[in-house]
Motif scaffolding. Structure first.
Motif, PDB file in Angstrom:
ATOM      1  N   LYS A   1       0.786  -1.400   0.198  1.00 58.55           N
ATOM      2  CA  LYS A   1       0.036   0.242  -0.114  1.00 58.55           C
ATOM      3  C   LYS A   1       1.002   1.726   0.353  1.00 58.55           C
ATOM      4  O   LYS A   1       0.709   2.386  -0.862  1.00 58.55           O
ATOM      5  N   LEU A   2       2.282   1.518   0.879  1.00 57.27           N
ATOM      6  CA  LEU A   2       3.014   2.310   0.868  1.00 57.27           C
ATOM      7  C   LEU A   2       3.865   2.809  -0.558  1.00 57.27           C
ATOM      8  O   LEU A   2       3.520   3.613  -1.042  1.00 57.27           O
TER       9      LEU A   2
ATOM     10  N   GLY B   1       1.093   4.438  -3.243  1.00 60.11           N
ATOM     11  CA  GLY B   1       0.884   5.510  -2.251  1.00 60.11           C
ATOM     12  C   GLY B   1       1.615   6.183  -3.261  1.00 60.11           C
ATOM     13  O   GLY B   1       1.555   7.250  -3.503  1.00 60.11           O
TER      14      GLY B   1
ATOM     15  N   ALA C   1       0.812   9.476  -5.664  1.00 60.16           N
ATOM     16  CA  ALA C   1       0.865  10.938  -5.536  1.00 60.16           C
ATOM     17  C   ALA C   1       2.277  11.129  -6.432  1.00 60.16           C
ATOM     18  O   ALA C   1       2.111  12.504  -6.708  1.00 60.16           O
TER      19      ALA C   1
END
Length: 156
Positions: free
Chosen positions: A111-112, A115, A119
């Motif tokens: 998930k990081l 993300g 971003a």
């Protein structure tokens, strides 16, 4: 109206290389008995997830239009195609690696990484649209690689 020879070569040459690579890959996988139910399931799931990413990209473009930013139809369609096919490939690769690795991915790291990728693409695309300088997208390569390695490399 002037014709861009480089654009035509890139458009149809890229399509030809993509279809040729897909066909050669499928033939090689068929010889190695790699086209089974698990393969179909993984890539069907990847396609399903990539539609969510594509939907988010469409909403981002609609939001930019609402804020009064002029967008070229070819640029928007090309970006949506890139987002859809890119997310399909990345998600399919992550699902394939996760299925066959002895230690499954840690969901928080995945998930990081996703993300970070989302971003950086959002930030650098917005900067590129606002400045009308598409070279800012080159700066998103390093954060995207960092996000990809964060998602794919697991610690023991």
């Amino acid at each position: 109206m002037e014709i861009s020879i480089g654009g035509i070569i890139g458009l149809y040459g890229g399509m030809t290389c993509g279809i040729l690579g897909w066909w050669l890959g499928r033939n090689k996988a068929k010889k190695n008995r790699g086209l089974d139910e698990l393969h179909d399931y993984i890539w069907q799931k990847a396609k399903s997830y990539s539609w969510y990413v594509t939907l988010a990209a469409i909403y981002i473009f609609f939001t930019l239009i609402v804020f009064g930013i002029e967008l070229n139809a070819a640029m928007v369609l090309g970006s949506i195609l890139l987002v859809h096919l890119g997310s399909w490939g990345i998600i399919g690769g992550v699902l394939t690696i996760n299925m066959f690795s002895p230690i499954p991915f840690q969901l928080s790291r995945v998930k990081l990484g996703i993300g970070i990728i989302a971003a950086s693409i959002l930030i650098f695309t917005s900067i590129s649209i606002m400045t009308n300088n598409w070279l800012f997208l080159v700066f998103s390569i390093l954060p995207n690689l960092i996000g990809l390695f964060t998602a794919l490399i697991y610690t023991k």
